[in-house]
Structures are given as C-alpha cells and as structure tokens.
Design an enzyme around this catalytic site. Structure first.
Site, PDB file in Angstrom:
ATOM      1  N   ASP A  15      65.646  34.874  71.904  1.00 22.34           N
ATOM      2  CA  ASP A  15      65.275  36.138  71.310  1.00 22.34           C
ATOM      3  C   ASP A  15      65.154  37.174  72.423  1.00 22.34           C
ATOM      4  O   ASP A  15      64.978  36.826  73.590  1.00 22.34           O
ATOM      5  CB  ASP A  15      63.942  35.965  70.566  1.00 22.34           C
ATOM      6  CG  ASP A  15      63.636  37.131  69.658  1.00 22.34           C
ATOM      7  OD1 ASP A  15      64.582  37.744  69.157  1.00 22.34           O
ATOM      8  OD2 ASP A  15      62.447  37.424  69.452  1.00 22.34           O
TER       9      ASP A  15
ATOM     10  N   ASP B  32      61.064  34.239  65.784  1.00 19.01           N
ATOM     11  CA  ASP B  32      59.714  34.751  65.582  1.00 19.01           C
ATOM     12  C   ASP B  32      59.423  35.137  64.133  1.00 19.01           C
ATOM     13  O   ASP B  32      58.275  35.335  63.764  1.00 19.01           O
ATOM     14  CB  ASP B  32      59.456  35.956  66.488  1.00 19.01           C
ATOM     15  CG  ASP B  32      60.382  37.130  66.176  1.00 19.01           C
ATOM     16  OD1 ASP B  32      61.312  36.965  65.365  1.00 19.01           O
ATOM     17  OD2 ASP B  32      60.166  38.217  66.757  1.00 19.01           O
TER      18      ASP B  32
ATOM     19  N   ASP C 136      63.632  33.264  60.265  1.00 11.87           N
ATOM     20  CA  ASP C 136      64.202  32.458  61.340  1.00 11.87           C
ATOM     21  C   ASP C 136      63.980  30.975  61.116  1.00 11.87           C
ATOM     22  O   ASP C 136      64.555  30.141  61.819  1.00 11.87           O
ATOM     23  CB  ASP C 136      63.573  32.837  62.694  1.00 11.87           C
ATOM     24  CG  ASP C 136      64.002  34.217  63.157  1.00 11.87           C
ATOM     25  OD1 ASP C 136      65.066  34.678  62.721  1.00 11.87           O
ATOM     26  OD2 ASP C 136      63.266  34.829  63.945  1.00 11.87           O
TER      27      ASP C 136
END
Length: 786
Positions: A310, A540, A544
């Site tokens: 990420d 997060d 996801d």
C-alpha cells in the site's frame, strides 16, 4: 440485496435513555460497573480436561501400548520408564501449548476492537469492551459492529454472513437492529447500543479476530517427509520381524525388537517443536510491533517473493495535510474547504476527512448551508457526498472525491482538467469538490493533500530486494501522483496503464499499479499467483479483505479497518515497511530452525532403524531395548528442541519446502551416521569382544554422541562452522552427554562400560563431526538446501 427485518428490541433501563449528546462519562461508568465489560465469558476447556487430552493421540497410544506389552512381559521397570516418558511427553505438550496460547492471547489483546462513541457531547474512540447499553455508536465503512445495536439514522450495507449464514449483504436504515460481529461494507450510520457481552444475540460467534492455530504449508510439507519415513521404517520393521521369525527367535525377543523399532520410528517431539519455534517467532515479532493473528503466519512470511505494498502509511508517513486549495472562478478557499467538510465524515477514522475538516476549521466560511444527509466515501464510486439546505431554503448537493469521478457529475471544464493534472504532477493527492442543485452540479475547486514519503522506505525496499522479495506499489491514487512517490522511495519501473488488469501480468512488468479498485487488488494477487509467485498483500480497507485472504500472507497496515485486520495473517502496529521486513526475516529464521530439527530428526530415524537391522544381522539379537530407546527419545528428541532457539542466518532467498531434496539429504546423512554406528558396533563385538548387553550400552552411547555430531554439523548449511550456538543449545548438548555418560559408567538401566571406552566413543564422535561437516557442504550445495 435483501432487506433486514426490524427486530423487537429490549427495553433499556431508564438511566440509559440517550440524549443527543450521548451518555455522560459517569452514567457510562455506572452501567459498566453494573453490566460488566462488553466481552464474551471465558469458555475455554478446563485445564484438567485439556491435560487428559494429551494422553489421547497417536504418539501416546504407541507409548501406552508399549507399557501394556512390557507389563505382559513382566518387565515392570521398563514399563515404568516408558510411563515416565508418556507423562513427560504429555506435560511438555500441555505446557508448550499453554505458552503458545498465552502468546496468541497477548497478541489478540493488542488487536482488540475500538469503537467511536458519543460521550459528554463529543465523539471519542474507546475500546469496544467499554461500550454499555445506551451508548451512541458510529458505524462506518470497514468497521465491525461491536455490540447489538438499533440504527437511529443513516444507512449502511451490512455483511452478517459470519453470524446468520446469509450470503448477500443487507441494507439497513433507521429502526433496524443488527448484531455484534456484523461488518459494515458501505455507508455510515449512528446507532444505539441495546446489548453487550454475553447478552448479545450471537454471543461467542461475534468474535472477529481469529487467532486459532492452523497448520501451515511448511508443517504439512515436513509431516509428509515424516510420513514417507514412517513408510520406509515400516518396511524395515516388517523385514526385521520376518528375519527374526525365520531364525526362530522367541516371541519374548521378537516383541521387544519390534517394539524398539516402533519407538525408534516415532517423531515424538515434532509437533511440539513446530509450536515452540513459531511461538518464539511470534513473540519476537510482537516486540517490534508485528502481530501475527495465527502462528502459521510466522513461517509463511518466509515464503513470499512478491510484496504488494500500500502507499499511504506504508511507503508514506500517513500525515495527510491540506497543502493547497485551488478554487474555481467565483469561489474562495474557505468556501471550497467548507463545502468539502460538509461532504466529510464527522467522528469517523478517515484521515482525508479529518485533514479537510481541520483545514476548514482554520479557515471558516460564514455562508455555508446546513447539512441534511451524508453519504460516506465509497471506494467503488471514489466519492462521498451530502445534501444541505441553504439560507434561502434551497437544497444543494455536494460531492467530493477523485477528479475523474466528480468530473462526470459536474459541468465539463477544460481548465479544470489542466489544474488537476498540474497538481497530480507535483505528487499531490487531488480531490475535486462540486456543488449546486442536485441536477446541475458545478465544479467549485480542488483540494491538494500531501503525504510525504517515509525516510526509511527506500532503504527497506532495497533490503527486501536483497532478500529476494520484489516490491510493487498498489494504490487507488492517480498514476501521476503514485509514480512520483514510487520514484522517491526507489521503485524504478513502469506504471501499469489504467484500465482492466491483464490476466497474465507479472511483478517484473510494472512497479506501480495506480487507480486500482479494491476488487482489482484481488485480481492482481491471483494473477501473480497464477504465474507461480508467493504473494504478500498489504491492505487497510474493508474491501481489501478478499485480497488479503487470497494472498499467501495478508498484511494489515497500522491504519487498517477491523475487517482488514480480521482477514490478515499479520497486523502491523507501526507504519512503514519495517514490520514487513522484520516478518520476512523472522519467518526465515523460524524456517531455518525447523529445517535443522527436521534434518536431524530425519537423519536420526533412518540411522537408528537401520542400526537395529544391522545389529540383528551382526549379533542375532536386538542391539537396543525399548527402555534404551525411551532414553534416546528423552536425551535426543526432546533436548534437541533447543534447536528452536539456535542462532541461524535468515535465508537469502524465499523459502520453500523441497520434500524430495530434504528426504535425500536425510538419507545420505543417515547413511553416514549409520556407518559411524556400525564401525563402533563392529569394534565392540570383534575387537573388544563385548557381550550383548555391553554392546547395547556401546550402541546407545554411540547414537547419543553421533546425534550431537549431526546436530552441530547440519546447523550451518554452507560453511564448516556457523554462528555461535545459543546457551540453550549448548546446555542441552552438555546435559545430553552427561546423562548418557553417567548412566553408562554407573550401569544404570544398562550394563556398565569403562570410562575409557566412553571417552574413546566421544573422541570418535568428534572425528565424525569433522568429517560430516566437510561432507555436508557439497551435499547441501548439490541439493540447493540453504
């Protein structure tokens, strides 16, 4: 989607009547004292029952059968010794399992859910265990409903599949009840708590963070090796039995022979070794802010060769701030910020909304409309919006989000596209704001947010590269913004073009995947896996979760929602890649420790069972007895568990269990050990002319000394000598040698031998260690075991 039925709710106590400001702290404390914490009662198995269960498993069954056979043969001393081993094995399993569970419980406590509640007129975040009936609770995207509640306003899409089995998410609005453990997939709402703790409808099933131990792929692989050895040993045992029967040995000799062979084939301490090694790894990771949600995640971290990282909070500082506001003609900065704040969540945990509301508070606008409704950010739409009523009673619609999404809702402006591109090229995260009548929105300005890269990102990406892990950035931000951050942190490579994800995409094709929707992350992970890669996935958000579950190891970043944490194998408590690097290294250390024990166990089982066969051919009798084999188990298998604390070098490349190669290595090393044992036995029979009982003592001492030689030879794969052994490994080795030497010299449960013979065996074992340390280097190199 299906509708949620309104369910009758219990009457709340009069003291819990909630005003718009929510409960006061004093009222909440009183309720907490009276009702207790919002937690499930302990329903774990009683310790006594758990202890008894350790005597009911395949390994204890074999030992218990051995005790019965020894009693039948009137060998009560031997039966007592095996009984002692049985109790020792059960106690070790019990206490080791308890330590592992205590480690997971401690980690779980650090992953406890939080809740956003309104207390004393202000929204605040508290541990979910402190919720009480009557609290006003904020439900937002990615959160877990922490107690049974009744919705007061707003609208949310709820996933209650883990509670009810209903596969479709359900829409819920004011007046609808939902239960602890439901997941918020979309929307935002305010709800009133109606039941907590054990009084919730689904009780224990509402527990979200799962920390149960599951068998990892590595453990399955090693157990397959043991299964193969069991088949091999079984064949040898049958051949020995046939040989003994053919040569007319009495049943009083055949039964102990076969019993000894069966005991020699039992990998008694193997399960406990796995648990101990991974529990130690989990404890080490917890000290650096990396929390495994299951023990198997520790050794699985050793296998990844691709990391999908990420951007926000992992490669960047996660310190979003409004850097620039560019209003369109006719508007000013304060008005743009104020309208954007109306389309932002209040009391949630969205860092973008927090930054915008903070900036708006510093530049307040005086003529803002009053918000009526709010629709929170939706990752699929990439927008959030609100409706508001102006001073003249006119209804306005306000939309905030990605420029590509907002521009399709508002009147087109060529100048606006240029302004957005200019900001994105500077590395800003750009949000467009549009407002106006619901049917005719007008773009009113842009808000540029910055989140600078972390100083350590570049070095950590480089370190991952040296470990054989390729890092790619996966983000929902615009390609221009993502590319600038990628270059700043050392990710050199192309950016994947926007559009549908190629099904055959490879990690080496691109370094940046931008404008990726949550479902696109899942497709990306599957594509990498299809090409033979082992993937670690950072995430997060609530959406996801599928990608985190699909990856071999899901990694929830420090800012992750509760849903993402529940799907991940590892949860980071600190921002950045440091925790991921630590997980990879510790996973590989754990792998090396387990590999060392596996190689030692494989070598020992092969050499011992074959020594029994050669001894039978050489002497016509069993050269080991069940009692001696039990002593070998105690001094060998259990003391060798200290290898789980050994100093080892992390693997230089991602690990994988190559079963055939490890088995071949075990056979070769076992053959070398067998040669050593056979030489000792031959000298004892033909040179020293020892009787059968003395040969048995000679054999067990040779096995113990030879096993120590094997241990210190194989603990380092590519060098003659490795890192300094730990205190626990050295101590266990010294204890092992002292125990067997004392028993042999004093003649305890075996025939005594002169100390000079024991000393010669020890010297021979040291020579064997030197030889084996040289032989193992080309063996491991040829088989690519490192």
């Amino acid at each position: 989607m299906t509708a949620v039925a309104t369910i009758p709710l219990p009457n709340l106590p009069a003291t819990n009547t909630t005003a718009p400001a929510g409960l006061t702290s004093d009222a909440a404390a009183e309720c907490l004292r009276k009702d207790g914490p919002n937690a499930m009662p302990d329903t774990s198995v009683h310790p006594f029952r758990n202890a008894l269960a350790k005597f009911w498993a395949p390994v204890p069954w074999l030992l218990e059968a051995s005790i019965v056979l020894q009693v039948v043969l009137h060998k009560h001393v031997e039966a007592s010794v095996i009984g002692g081993l049985l109790v020792f094995n059960a106690a070790l399993a019990y206490f080791q399992e308890g330590r592992a569970q205590a480690t997971l419980t401690a980690l779980k406590s650090r992953l406890a859910l939080n809740a956003s509640v309104r207390r004393d007129g202000a929204w605040k975040t508290i541990p979910a265990t402190e919720l009480v009936c009557g609290d006003l609770l904020k439900l937002s995207l990615g959160g877990v409903v922490a107690a049974d509640v009744r919705l007061l306003d707003g609208s949310v899409l709820l996933d209650q599949s883990m509670l009810t089995g209903e596969s479709l998410p359900t829409e819920a609005g004011a007046g609808v009840a939902t239960f602890a453990g439901a997941l918020v997939r979309r929307g935002e709402a305010t709800a009133q708590v109606t039941a907590t703790g054990g009084r919730t409808k689904f009780g224990r099933t509402a527990e979200l963070v799962q920390t149960a131990h599951v068998v990892s792929s590595q453990q399955k692989a090693v157990l397959r090796i043991v299964r193969n050895l069991a088949i091999f040993n079984g064949v040898v045992i049958l051949l020995m039995g046939a040989y003994a029967f053919h040569h007319s040995l009495s049943w009083s000799e055949i039964i102990p022979l076969l019993l000894t062979a069966v005991l020699a084939a039992i990998p008694v301490a193997l399960p406990a070794t796995f648990t101990l090694a991974t529990a130690l790894g989990a404890r080490t990771l917890a000290k650096v802010g990396v929390l495994p949600t299951r023990l198997s995640a520790v050794d699985e971290a050793a296998t990844i060769d691709v990391l999908c990282s990420d951007k926000t909070g992992t490669l960047t500082r996660n310190e979003l701030s409004v850097t620039n506001v560019m209003p369109m003609p006719g508007f000013d900065e304060s008005h743009v910020l104020g309208m954007a704040a109306l389309a932002s969540s209040d009391g949630g945990q969205d860092s973008v909304d927090d930054a915008i509301r903070g900036a708006s508070a510093h530049k307040p606008a005086s003529d803002l409309p009053k918000r009526n409704t709010f629709l929170p950010f939706d990752p699929a739409r990439k927008t959030s919006e609100a409706t508001a009523t102006g001073a003249k009673g006119d209804v306005q619609r306000i939309v905030k989000g990605a420029f590509t999404a907002v521009s399709t809702l508002a009147a087109q402006s060529p100048a606006a596209e240029g302004m957005a591109n200019d900001l994105e090229k500077q590395g800003f995260r750009v949000l467009a704001v549009a407002a106006g009548a619901p049917s005719s929105l007008q773009l009113i300005g842009f808000i540029a947010l910055s989140d600078p890269p972390r100083e350590d990102s570049s070095s950590l990406i480089s370190e991952l590269k040296t470990l054989g892990v390729r890092t790619v950035m996966v983000t929902g931000d615009a390609p221009a913004t993502a590319a600038i951050v990628a270059r700043a942190v050392g990710l050199q490579g192309a950016t994947c073009p926007q559009g549908s994800m190629p099904s055959n995409v490879k990690p080496q094709d691109f370094s940046v995947f931008a404008s990726v929707l949550p479902e696109g992350k899942y497709d990306l992970v599957k594509a990498f896996q299809k090409n033979g890669h082992t993937v670690g996935m950072c995430g997060d958000g609530a959406n996801d979760a599928p990608a985190l579950r699909q990856a071999q190891i899901g990694i929830a970043v420090s800012t992750a929602t509760d849903v993402a944490k529940s799907a991940a194998g590892v949860v980071l408590t600190e921002p950045g890649l440091g925790g991921i690097v630590a997980a990879v290294k510790e996973g590989r250390i754990t792998f090396q420790r387990i590999l060392s024990y596996t190689l030692r166990s494989t070598t020992g089982k092969i050499s011992q069972i074959l020594l029994l066969a050669i001894g039978l051919l050489m002497t016509g009798h069993a050269v080991l007895t069940p009692t001696l084999m039990v002593i070998l188990m105690i001094t060998g298998d259990f003391l060798a568990m200290s290898l789980t604390t050994d100093r080892v070098r992390p693997s230089e490349a991602p690990n994988s269990w190559q079963i055939s190669k490890i088995t071949i290595a075990g056979v070769i090393l076992g053959t070398c050990a067998l040669v050593f044992y056979t030489i000792i036995l031959t000298i004892g029979k033909f040179k020293l002319r020892l009787d059968l009982d003395a040969l048995r003592t000679l054999s067990i001492v040779a096995i113990v000394f030879g096993s120590q030689a094997v241990t210190y030879a194989i603990r380092e794969r590519r060098h003659f000598w490795g890192l300094r052994p730990t205190f626990w490994l050295m101590g266990s080795s010294i204890l092992d040698v002292l125990i067997i030497s004392t028993l042999a010299v004093r003649g305890v449960v075996m025939t005594a031998l002169p100390i000079s013979v024991i000393a010669c065996e020890l010297g021979a074992a040291m020579i064997f260690w030197l030889i084996l340390s040289s032989i193992k280097i080309p063996i491991f190199a040829r088989l690519n075991i490192s």
